[in-house]
Motif scaffolding. Structure first.
Motif, PDB file in Angstrom:
ATOM      1  N   VAL A 117       0.825  -1.207   0.000  1.00  0.00           N
ATOM      2  CA  VAL A 117       0.000   0.000   0.000  1.00  0.00           C
ATOM      3  C   VAL A 117       0.861   1.260   0.000  1.00  0.00           C
ATOM      4  CG1 VAL A 117      -1.811   1.276   1.214  1.00  0.00           C
ATOM      5  CG2 VAL A 117      -1.825  -1.239   1.231  1.00  0.00           C
ATOM      6  N   PHE A 118       1.839   1.339   0.906  1.00  0.00           N
ATOM      7  CA  PHE A 118       2.544   2.617   1.075  1.00  0.00           C
ATOM      8  C   PHE A 118       3.445   2.970  -0.091  1.00  0.00           C
ATOM      9  CE2 PHE A 118       5.596   0.150   3.996  1.00  0.00           C
ATOM     10  CZ  PHE A 118       6.681   0.170   3.138  1.00  0.00           C
ATOM     11  N   GLN A 119       3.760   2.004  -0.978  1.00  0.00           N
ATOM     12  CA  GLN A 119       4.611   2.340  -2.113  1.00  0.00           C
ATOM     13  C   GLN A 119       3.958   3.344  -3.056  1.00  0.00           C
ATOM     14  OE1 GLN A 119       5.360  -0.913  -4.862  1.00  0.00           O
ATOM     15  NE2 GLN A 119       3.373  -1.829  -4.450  1.00  0.00           N
ATOM     16  N   TYR A 120       2.638   3.526  -2.957  1.00  0.00           N
ATOM     17  CA  TYR A 120       1.933   4.485  -3.807  1.00  0.00           C
ATOM     18  C   TYR A 120       1.683   5.820  -3.090  1.00  0.00           C
ATOM     19  CZ  TYR A 120       0.966  -0.009  -5.985  1.00  0.00           C
ATOM     20  OH  TYR A 120       1.091  -1.263  -6.533  1.00  0.00           O
ATOM     21  N   ILE A 121       1.928   5.850  -1.783  1.00  0.00           N
ATOM     22  CA  ILE A 121       1.659   7.043  -0.979  1.00  0.00           C
ATOM     23  C   ILE A 121       2.949   7.788  -0.666  1.00  0.00           C
ATOM     24  CG2 ILE A 121       0.580   7.903   1.138  1.00  0.00           C
ATOM     25  CD1 ILE A 121      -0.901   5.235   1.322  1.00  0.00           C
ATOM     26  N   PHE A 122       3.975   7.030  -0.323  1.00  0.00           N
ATOM     27  CA  PHE A 122       5.283   7.592   0.003  1.00  0.00           C
ATOM     28  C   PHE A 122       6.274   7.208  -1.084  1.00  0.00           C
ATOM     29  CE2 PHE A 122       3.035   6.733   3.928  1.00  0.00           C
ATOM     30  CZ  PHE A 122       3.237   7.870   4.689  1.00  0.00           C
ATOM     31  N   LEU A 123       7.308   8.017  -1.232  1.00  0.00           N
ATOM     32  CA  LEU A 123       8.335   7.717  -2.224  1.00  0.00           C
ATOM     33  C   LEU A 123       9.721   7.937  -1.634  1.00  0.00           C
ATOM     34  CD1 LEU A 123       6.905   9.511  -5.405  1.00  0.00           C
ATOM     35  CD2 LEU A 123       6.934   7.044  -4.962  1.00  0.00           C
ATOM     36  N   PRO A 124      10.671   7.048  -1.940  1.00  0.00           N
ATOM     37  CA  PRO A 124      12.070   7.297  -1.581  1.00  0.00           C
ATOM     38  C   PRO A 124      12.710   8.218  -2.616  1.00  0.00           C
ATOM     39  CG  PRO A 124      11.883   5.199  -2.684  1.00  0.00           C
ATOM     40  CD  PRO A 124      10.477   5.748  -2.579  1.00  0.00           C
ATOM     41  N   LEU A 125      13.942   8.596  -2.378  1.00  0.00           N
ATOM     42  CA  LEU A 125      14.647   9.420  -3.350  1.00  0.00           C
ATOM     43  C   LEU A 125      14.927   8.645  -4.630  1.00  0.00           C
ATOM     44  CD1 LEU A 125      15.332  10.712  -0.439  1.00  0.00           C
ATOM     45  CD2 LEU A 125      17.177  11.848  -1.650  1.00  0.00           C
ATOM     46  N   ALA A 126      15.168   7.352  -4.482  1.00  0.00           N
ATOM     47  CA  ALA A 126      15.404   6.466  -5.622  1.00  0.00           C
ATOM     48  C   ALA A 126      14.978   5.068  -5.224  1.00  0.00           C
ATOM     49  CB  ALA A 126      16.876   6.485  -6.032  1.00  0.00           C
ATOM     50  N   ASP A 127      14.760   4.220  -6.212  1.00  0.00           N
ATOM     51  CA  ASP A 127      14.366   2.843  -5.923  1.00  0.00           C
ATOM     52  C   ASP A 127      14.847   1.956  -7.067  1.00  0.00           C
ATOM     53  OD1 ASP A 127      13.287   0.660  -4.647  1.00  0.00           O
ATOM     54  OD2 ASP A 127      11.238   1.452  -4.553  1.00  0.00           O
ATOM     55  N   PHE A 128      14.761   0.659  -6.858  1.00  0.00           N
ATOM     56  CA  PHE A 128      15.194  -0.299  -7.869  1.00  0.00           C
ATOM     57  C   PHE A 128      14.106  -0.432  -8.933  1.00  0.00           C
ATOM     58  CE2 PHE A 128      17.543  -1.289  -4.050  1.00  0.00           C
ATOM     59  CZ  PHE A 128      18.834  -1.441  -4.529  1.00  0.00           C
ATOM     60  N   HIS A 129      14.487  -0.154 -10.173  1.00  0.00           N
ATOM     61  CA  HIS A 129      13.526  -0.149 -11.275  1.00  0.00           C
ATOM     62  C   HIS A 129      12.958  -1.552 -11.483  1.00  0.00           C
ATOM     63  CE1 HIS A 129      11.830   0.485 -15.264  1.00  0.00           C
ATOM     64  NE2 HIS A 129      11.972   1.792 -15.065  1.00  0.00           N
ATOM     65  N   PRO A 130      11.635  -1.678 -11.714  1.00  0.00           N
ATOM     66  CA  PRO A 130      11.038  -3.007 -11.850  1.00  0.00           C
ATOM     67  C   PRO A 130      11.518  -3.794 -13.061  1.00  0.00           C
ATOM     68  CG  PRO A 130       9.451  -1.289 -12.417  1.00  0.00           C
ATOM     69  CD  PRO A 130      10.619  -0.605 -11.799  1.00  0.00           C
ATOM     70  N   GLU A 131      12.136  -3.141 -14.037  1.00  0.00           N
ATOM     71  CA  GLU A 131      12.592  -3.863 -15.228  1.00  0.00           C
ATOM     72  C   GLU A 131      14.015  -4.392 -15.080  1.00  0.00           C
ATOM     73  OE1 GLU A 131      11.767  -2.195 -19.088  1.00  0.00           O
ATOM     74  OE2 GLU A 131      10.252  -0.880 -18.243  1.00  0.00           O
ATOM     75  N   ASP A 132      14.966  -3.501 -14.758  1.00  0.00           N
ATOM     76  CA  ASP A 132      16.361  -3.936 -14.716  1.00  0.00           C
ATOM     77  C   ASP A 132      16.911  -4.055 -13.300  1.00  0.00           C
ATOM     78  OD1 ASP A 132      16.727  -1.299 -13.924  1.00  0.00           O
ATOM     79  OD2 ASP A 132      17.609  -0.664 -15.815  1.00  0.00           O
ATOM     80  N   LEU A 133      16.094  -3.711 -12.281  1.00  0.00           N
ATOM     81  CA  LEU A 133      16.474  -3.800 -10.869  1.00  0.00           C
ATOM     82  C   LEU A 133      17.695  -2.947 -10.532  1.00  0.00           C
ATOM     83  CD1 LEU A 133      15.867  -7.597 -10.140  1.00  0.00           C
ATOM     84  CD2 LEU A 133      14.277  -5.682  -9.913  1.00  0.00           C
ATOM     85  N   LYS A 134      17.908  -1.876 -11.310  1.00  0.00           N
ATOM     86  CA  LYS A 134      18.963  -0.923 -11.001  1.00  0.00           C
ATOM     87  C   LYS A 134      18.354   0.313 -10.352  1.00  0.00           C
ATOM     88  CE  LYS A 134      21.956  -2.380 -14.838  1.00  0.00           C
ATOM     89  NZ  LYS A 134      22.642  -1.970 -16.096  1.00  0.00           N
ATOM     90  N   LEU A 135      19.160   0.997  -9.538  1.00  0.00           N
ATOM     91  CA  LEU A 135      18.657   2.193  -8.872  1.00  0.00           C
ATOM     92  C   LEU A 135      18.231   3.242  -9.889  1.00  0.00           C
ATOM     93  CD1 LEU A 135      21.087   2.593  -5.842  1.00  0.00           C
ATOM     94  CD2 LEU A 135      18.619   2.171  -5.742  1.00  0.00           C
ATOM     95  N   HIS A 136      17.039   3.799  -9.666  1.00  0.00           N
ATOM     96  CA  HIS A 136      16.444   4.743 -10.604  1.00  0.00           C
ATOM     97  C   HIS A 136      15.974   5.960  -9.809  1.00  0.00           C
ATOM     98  CE1 HIS A 136      14.611   5.684 -14.485  1.00  0.00           C
ATOM     99  NE2 HIS A 136      13.542   6.103 -13.837  1.00  0.00           N
ATOM    100  N   PRO A 137      16.307   7.176 -10.242  1.00  0.00           N
ATOM    101  CA  PRO A 137      15.932   8.364  -9.467  1.00  0.00           C
ATOM    102  C   PRO A 137      14.419   8.587  -9.460  1.00  0.00           C
ATOM    103  CG  PRO A 137      16.832   9.000 -11.592  1.00  0.00           C
ATOM    104  CD  PRO A 137      17.035   7.515 -11.473  1.00  0.00           C
ATOM    105  N   ILE A 138      13.920   9.074  -8.322  1.00  0.00           N
ATOM    106  CA  ILE A 138      12.496   9.409  -8.197  1.00  0.00           C
ATOM    107  C   ILE A 138      12.362  10.854  -7.718  1.00  0.00           C
ATOM    108  CG2 ILE A 138      10.273   8.800  -7.158  1.00  0.00           C
ATOM    109  CD1 ILE A 138      11.389   5.994  -6.661  1.00  0.00           C
ATOM    110  N   LEU A 139      12.727  11.121  -6.472  1.00  0.00           N
ATOM    111  CA  LEU A 139      12.663  12.488  -5.951  1.00  0.00           C
ATOM    112  C   LEU A 139      13.900  13.298  -6.325  1.00  0.00           C
ATOM    113  CD1 LEU A 139      11.272  11.935  -2.326  1.00  0.00           C
ATOM    114  CD2 LEU A 139       9.998  12.466  -4.408  1.00  0.00           C
ATOM    115  N   ILE A 140      14.957  12.626  -6.693  1.00  0.00           N
ATOM    116  CA  ILE A 140      16.192  13.318  -7.055  1.00  0.00           C
ATOM    117  C   ILE A 140      16.394  13.274  -8.562  1.00  0.00           C
ATOM    118  CG2 ILE A 140      17.408  13.065  -4.870  1.00  0.00           C
ATOM    119  CD1 ILE A 140      18.658  10.510  -5.908  1.00  0.00           C
TER     120      ILE A 140
END
Length: 572
Positions: A54-77
């Motif tokens: 649930v919370f993955q749609y409400i809160f966001l980290p600065l970056a997370d592992f992309h669902p396709e390649d599992l590499k860190l991908h920027p979100i807030l940064i």
């Protein structure tokens, strides 16, 4: 064994015009099954696997592992930083928060929020205990008064996951919790040294507010593409798309998408009830725990005509937690005997349809540092009997239960196992109970909700055995929180009370190693030590078994929890 993660693109076909209309309204809604109530939905204070759905749609980290390649991908940064040496003992990560990024009340997200979050978690009055062992590696955060969205983060260079730590944290809004900017008066080093003033009444008042925010539901200020608008305990959780969301300006980022108008999480513990709801078009996405049921439904043409069946391999395992700290299972020989009474291959093949792989311990077999030299503990009732007899457990009164004189008291070999309402956990526990009976061990099953278990039993070491599952992130494993003796305390992450000085040293060496090659021998040695100690009965790594209605087009991924519902669209 090396297992390459697969990214599964689920492109679901158009439904025939004469099919029943699926659960929806004039707006685009997705009904998702949760198998239990998360109770709290907050990544800082309650980072549970069920809460993450649930919370993955409400809160966001600065970056997370992309669902396709599992590499860190920027979100807030703007981009994921590389580390630079700051001193002989610290690395620095320089980051720029996106200009567009803002909280749900319109306030810009700034570097102050980052610094506030670090200081908050490290503060002695903060109850975000799950994060404290990791945040101790933060040394300082510096801000730029001329550029409020720029910051530099200094982290101990001996920590293996410094970069991941710097960018995957979720932020707290400073302007909501600390409008007077009280914590700005303290450096991170002062907070780490537990400055006496941190216990003043003004801090107590501040942290009563912050800690209580863990229980907030619909009044949260956050930064994700959805907001929680309704939470009915044990019934449902409703998330609605944020109007004029800042993330809509950034294209191609799956974490910022908000295609469905609503995400409705329906809390349905009973699997049969959930399946019937799916057949009645009251659910659009559900995860099944029982593989045989999953396979039967998949083979049913009347069901598969309307539903897609997906089974990504998540980094997750089933295990039976054993209380190493107190009670009969303090004895390593008894733990070893119990491990031989678990017919794991039978559980996996006949209860779970063969949809899984055996594991010898905490680390997933897909990891490059998984110890392939160790064989999974074999099912062997005679071996278990021998171990028990050699350690003084005998059935002298012929009542079918072994006993042993400990001190001046004769103790029967009776153990209790806690299970959830999951049929899978119940079936495995029943089979273990039957195998144990053959060896003269009496096991009693007690069913409780996961929340009640944690409150009444797990957090206080008030149990013998618990059927559990655990998931890991895509980053290399840091076993400190779960297995180091520092955390074998009431409420700590090491709730099995596992203590071994050799393991502690290996865990510390893993954390201090800066590359995969350097860490690998310590990982292997740790698995050897834990294999001898058998602090838990490690079962197997299951596949995530999902049913997704064919009216939806979306992605199934090896990244937990296995899907990103915010990216789903309707088929044409």
């Amino acid at each position: 064994m090396k297992t390459r993660f697969l990214f599964i693109l689920v492109l679901l076909s158009m439904m025939a015009c004469n099919q029943d209309k699926p659960a929806t309204s004039s707006s685009f809604e997705i009904n998702i099954r949760l198998n239990r109530d998360p109770q709290r939905v907050h990544p800082v204070f309650s980072p549970s696997s069920i809460g993450r759905e649930v919370f993955q749609y409400i809160f966001l980290p600065l970056a997370d592992f992309h669902p396709e390649d599992l590499k860190l991908h920027p979100i807030l940064i703007e981009q994921v930083p590389q580390s630079e040496a700051a001193t002989d003992s610290t690395n620095v990560f320089e980051m720029n928060i996106r200009e567009e990024a803002s909280w749900s009340d319109g306030t810009p997200i700034t570097a102050e929020d980052y610094a506030f979050t670090i200081k908050t978690v490290l503060h002695p009055l903060c109850k975000a205990t799950g994060w404290k062992p990791y945040f101790e590696f933060f040394k300082e955060v510096t801000l730029d008064s001329d550029k409020p969205k720029n910051l530099k983060v200094y982290i101990d260079n001996k920590y293996m996951l410094a970069r991941e730590l710097a960018v995957t944290i979720n932020l707290l809004p400073r302007h909501i919790y600390d409008p007077e900017n009280l914590l700005a008066n303290y450096s991170i080093s002062e907070i780490n040294k537990n400055n006496p003033s941190l216990q003043d009444s003004i801090h107590v008042k501040l942290f009563n507010l912050i800690n209580n925010s863990a229980n907030q539901k619909t009044d949260m200020v956050q930064c994700g593409p959805y907001k929680m608008t309704s939470y009915e305990n044990e019934q449902y959780i409703i998330l609605e798309r944020q109007d004029s969301y800042w993330g809509n300006k950034i294209k191609g980022n799956p974490f910022l998408e908000n295609n469905p108008q609503k995400l409705i999480f329906r809390i349905v513990p009973d699997e049969l009830t959930a399946i019937n709801m799916a057949k009645e078009n009251k659910l659009d996405l559900l995860t099944l725990s029982t593989s045989n049921t999953y396979l039967e439904l998949k083979d049913d043409e009347s069901i598969s005509a309307n539903w897609s069946f997906q089974a990504p391999q998540l980094i997750r395992h089933y295990y039976i937690a054993l209380n190493n700290k107190q009670g009969l299972l303090e004895d390593v020989n008894l733990r070893r005997a119990l491990a031989h009474l678990a017919d794991v291959d039978d559980y996996m093949q006949n209860i779970d349809g063969g949809l899984g792989i055996r594991t010898i311990g905490h680390f997933h077999p897909s990891r490059q540092y998984y110890n392939n030299e160790l064989e999974p503990v074999p099912y062997d009732v005679e071996k278990a009997k021998n171990i028990l007899s050699e350690t003084g457990w005998e059935d002298n009164n012929n009542d079918g239960v072994r006993e042993k004189k400990i001190g001046n008291t004769t103790i029967d070999l009776e153990l209790d196992i806690l299970i959830t309402g999951s049929q899978l956990s119940k079936n495995m526990a029943l089979l273990l109970q039957e195998s144990a009976k053959q060896a003269g061990v009496r096991i009693t099953l007690t069913q409780k909700s996961t929340a009640l278990m944690r409150k009444e039993n797990i957090s206080s070491f008030n149990y013998d055995m618990v059927m559990l599952s655990a998931g890991q992130d895509e980053a290399p494993d840091d076993p400190y929180s779960k297995w180091h003796s520092d955390n074998a305390v009431p409420g700590g992450g090491n709730f099995m009370g596992y203590v071994n000085p050799e393991s502690d040293k290996l865990i510390e060496q893993i954390r201090k190693s800066t590359n995969d090659d350097e860490r690998k021998p310590f990982y292997l040695a740790l698995q050897n030590a834990m294999y001898k100690d058998q602090p838990a009965i490690f079962l197997y790594c299951p596949l995530k078994k999902m049913m997704i209605h064919k009216r939806l087009s979306g992605l199934a991924t090896t990244k937990r929890p296995g899907y990103l519902a915010n990216t789903f669209t309707l088929t044409d």
